[in-house]
Design an enzyme around this catalytic site. Sequence first.
Site, PDB file in Angstrom:
ATOM      1  N   ASP A 176     -18.662 -10.967   6.699  1.00 60.87           N
ATOM      2  CA  ASP A 176     -19.764 -10.194   7.284  1.00 60.87           C
ATOM      3  C   ASP A 176     -21.039 -10.484   6.499  1.00 60.87           C
ATOM      4  O   ASP A 176     -21.069 -11.370   5.630  1.00 60.87           O
ATOM      5  CB  ASP A 176     -19.413  -8.692   7.365  1.00 60.87           C
ATOM      6  CG  ASP A 176     -19.425  -8.007   6.006  1.00 60.87           C
ATOM      7  OD1 ASP A 176     -19.660  -8.670   4.980  1.00 60.87           O
ATOM      8  OD2 ASP A 176     -19.198  -6.777   5.968  1.00 60.87           O
ATOM      9  N   CYS A 233     -15.801  -9.661   2.721  1.00 61.38           N
ATOM     10  CA  CYS A 233     -16.833  -8.685   3.107  1.00 61.38           C
ATOM     11  C   CYS A 233     -17.357  -8.086   1.807  1.00 61.38           C
ATOM     12  O   CYS A 233     -17.275  -8.744   0.760  1.00 61.38           O
ATOM     13  CB  CYS A 233     -16.289  -7.644   4.100  1.00 61.38           C
ATOM     14  SG  CYS A 233     -15.003  -6.547   3.468  1.00 61.38           S
ATOM     15  N   GLY A 234     -17.904  -6.881   1.827  1.00 57.18           N
ATOM     16  CA  GLY A 234     -18.426  -6.314   0.589  1.00 57.18           C
ATOM     17  C   GLY A 234     -17.333  -6.096  -0.443  1.00 57.18           C
ATOM     18  O   GLY A 234     -17.470  -6.464  -1.611  1.00 57.18           O
ATOM     19  N   THR A 235     -16.242  -5.483   0.006  1.00 61.17           N
ATOM     20  CA  THR A 235     -15.109  -5.210  -0.894  1.00 61.17           C
ATOM     21  C   THR A 235     -13.878  -6.066  -0.604  1.00 61.17           C
ATOM     22  O   THR A 235     -12.956  -6.114  -1.418  1.00 61.17           O
ATOM     23  CB  THR A 235     -14.659  -3.746  -0.722  1.00 61.17           C
ATOM     24  OG1 THR A 235     -14.306  -3.562   0.660  1.00 61.17           O
ATOM     25  CG2 THR A 235     -15.759  -2.775  -1.109  1.00 61.17           C
ATOM     26  N   HIS A 279       5.276 -13.745  -3.354  1.00 62.90           N
ATOM     27  CA  HIS A 279       6.138 -12.609  -2.989  1.00 62.90           C
ATOM     28  C   HIS A 279       5.918 -12.112  -1.562  1.00 62.90           C
ATOM     29  O   HIS A 279       6.863 -11.679  -0.918  1.00 62.90           O
ATOM     30  CB  HIS A 279       5.901 -11.433  -3.940  1.00 62.90           C
ATOM     31  CG  HIS A 279       6.456 -11.663  -5.313  1.00 62.90           C
ATOM     32  ND1 HIS A 279       6.701 -10.643  -6.192  1.00 62.90           N
ATOM     33  CD2 HIS A 279       6.815 -12.805  -5.952  1.00 62.90           C
ATOM     34  CE1 HIS A 279       7.192 -11.146  -7.327  1.00 62.90           C
ATOM     35  NE2 HIS A 279       7.255 -12.453  -7.210  1.00 62.90           N
ATOM     36  N   ASN A 280       4.671 -12.113  -1.097  1.00 58.66           N
ATOM     37  CA  ASN A 280       4.368 -11.497   0.202  1.00 58.66           C
ATOM     38  C   ASN A 280       4.091 -12.527   1.290  1.00 58.66           C
ATOM     39  O   ASN A 280       3.844 -12.158   2.434  1.00 58.66           O
ATOM     40  CB  ASN A 280       3.158 -10.557   0.078  1.00 58.66           C
ATOM     41  CG  ASN A 280       3.229  -9.661  -1.141  1.00 58.66           C
ATOM     42  OD1 ASN A 280       2.420  -9.765  -2.060  1.00 58.66           O
ATOM     43  ND2 ASN A 280       4.216  -8.794  -1.197  1.00 58.66           N
ATOM     44  N   ARG A 314      14.953 -12.997  -1.727  1.00 55.74           N
ATOM     45  CA  ARG A 314      14.863 -11.544  -1.498  1.00 55.74           C
ATOM     46  C   ARG A 314      13.516 -11.151  -0.900  1.00 55.74           C
ATOM     47  O   ARG A 314      13.404 -10.155  -0.179  1.00 55.74           O
ATOM     48  CB  ARG A 314      15.113 -10.771  -2.786  1.00 55.74           C
ATOM     49  CG  ARG A 314      14.033 -10.915  -3.840  1.00 55.74           C
ATOM     50  CD  ARG A 314      14.406 -10.219  -5.148  1.00 55.74           C
ATOM     51  NE  ARG A 314      13.306 -10.171  -6.097  1.00 55.74           N
ATOM     52  CZ  ARG A 314      12.933 -11.181  -6.877  1.00 55.74           C
ATOM     53  NH1 ARG A 314      13.564 -12.357  -6.784  1.00 55.74           N
ATOM     54  NH2 ARG A 314      11.934 -11.060  -7.726  1.00 55.74           N
ATOM     55  N   HIS A 315      12.501 -11.956  -1.165  1.00 55.57           N
ATOM     56  CA  HIS A 315      11.168 -11.629  -0.640  1.00 55.57           C
ATOM     57  C   HIS A 315      11.122 -11.788   0.873  1.00 55.57           C
ATOM     58  O   HIS A 315      10.385 -11.079   1.557  1.00 55.57           O
ATOM     59  CB  HIS A 315      10.105 -12.508  -1.305  1.00 55.57           C
ATOM     60  CG  HIS A 315      10.084 -12.336  -2.793  1.00 55.57           C
ATOM     61  ND1 HIS A 315       9.713 -11.162  -3.396  1.00 55.57           N
ATOM     62  CD2 HIS A 315      10.438 -13.177  -3.790  1.00 55.57           C
ATOM     63  CE1 HIS A 315       9.812 -11.281  -4.710  1.00 55.57           C
ATOM     64  NE2 HIS A 315      10.259 -12.498  -4.975  1.00 55.57           N
ATOM     65  N   ARG A 336      12.186  -8.680   2.685  1.00 53.95           N
ATOM     66  CA  ARG A 336      11.163  -7.628   2.690  1.00 53.95           C
ATOM     67  C   ARG A 336      10.077  -7.929   3.720  1.00 53.95           C
ATOM     68  O   ARG A 336       9.552  -7.024   4.386  1.00 53.95           O
ATOM     69  CB  ARG A 336      10.573  -7.500   1.288  1.00 53.95           C
ATOM     70  CG  ARG A 336      11.634  -6.973   0.322  1.00 53.95           C
ATOM     71  CD  ARG A 336      11.335  -7.219  -1.112  1.00 53.95           C
ATOM     72  NE  ARG A 336      12.459  -6.806  -1.959  1.00 53.95           N
ATOM     73  CZ  ARG A 336      12.600  -7.151  -3.228  1.00 53.95           C
ATOM     74  NH1 ARG A 336      11.695  -7.910  -3.817  1.00 53.95           N
ATOM     75  NH2 ARG A 336      13.636  -6.752  -3.915  1.00 53.95           N
TER      76      ARG A 336
HETATM   77  C1  RB5 Z   1     -20.863  -3.478   4.685  1.00 51.46           C
HETATM   78  O1  RB5 Z   1     -21.894  -2.705   4.179  1.00 51.46           O
HETATM   79  C2  RB5 Z   1     -19.543  -3.081   4.001  1.00 51.46           C
HETATM   80  O2  RB5 Z   1     -19.142  -1.834   4.418  1.00 51.46           O
HETATM   81  C3  RB5 Z   1     -18.482  -4.118   4.267  1.00 51.46           C
HETATM   82  O3  RB5 Z   1     -18.920  -5.364   3.850  1.00 51.46           O
HETATM   83  C4  RB5 Z   1     -17.141  -3.917   3.580  1.00 51.46           C
HETATM   84  O4  RB5 Z   1     -17.294  -3.693   2.219  1.00 51.46           O
HETATM   85  C5  RB5 Z   1     -16.202  -2.993   4.218  1.00 51.46           C
HETATM   86  O5  RB5 Z   1     -15.060  -2.821   3.798  1.00 51.46           O
END
Ligand code: RB5
Length: 145
Positions: A8, A65-67, A98-99, A132-133, A136
């Site tokens: 984003d 994205c941001g996080t 593992h995943n 084993r993974h 799961r």
């Molecule tokens: C955008 O501001 C922010 O919310 C997005 O990039 C993200 O971090 C959402 O999880």
Amino acid sequence: MKIAIGNDHAATDLKNEIMEYLTQKGHEVINFGTDTKESCHYPIYGEKVARAVAAGEADCGVLICGTGVGISIAANKVKGIRAAVCSEPVTARLVKEHNNANIIAFGARIVGAETARAIVDAYLSAEFAGGRHQSRIDMISALEK
Ligand code: RB5
């Protein structure tokens, strides 16, 4: 490898850096993300990358994205997708081993370019351990039915 990438507005610069890095390493990168910093909706890009990976049009995906959280939550709604948020390389290796994560996600407001490069390196050089993974993962897939 064929890698689908999406982002984003919060992650346009980091997406460009990672695209360039992966291309230099010889990967084919398909860009599904926004190329501007104009506010947009991360589920759109999470879905695009998830659908490309689920359809086998890409071997795996990178979402930023941001996080890394919102875009991965969206991607995980697509059947067959296991998108994992990682903020450091050890988790990035383990989500593959593992995943069998088929998408890796991280936050442009959380990690810098050097850590992001280390995350994609750790993920791309890891292999699924199976055994084993696998059982799961089969349990996770059963939740989609
Ligand atoms: C955008 O501001 C922010 O919310 C997005 O990039 C993200 O971090 C959402 O999880």
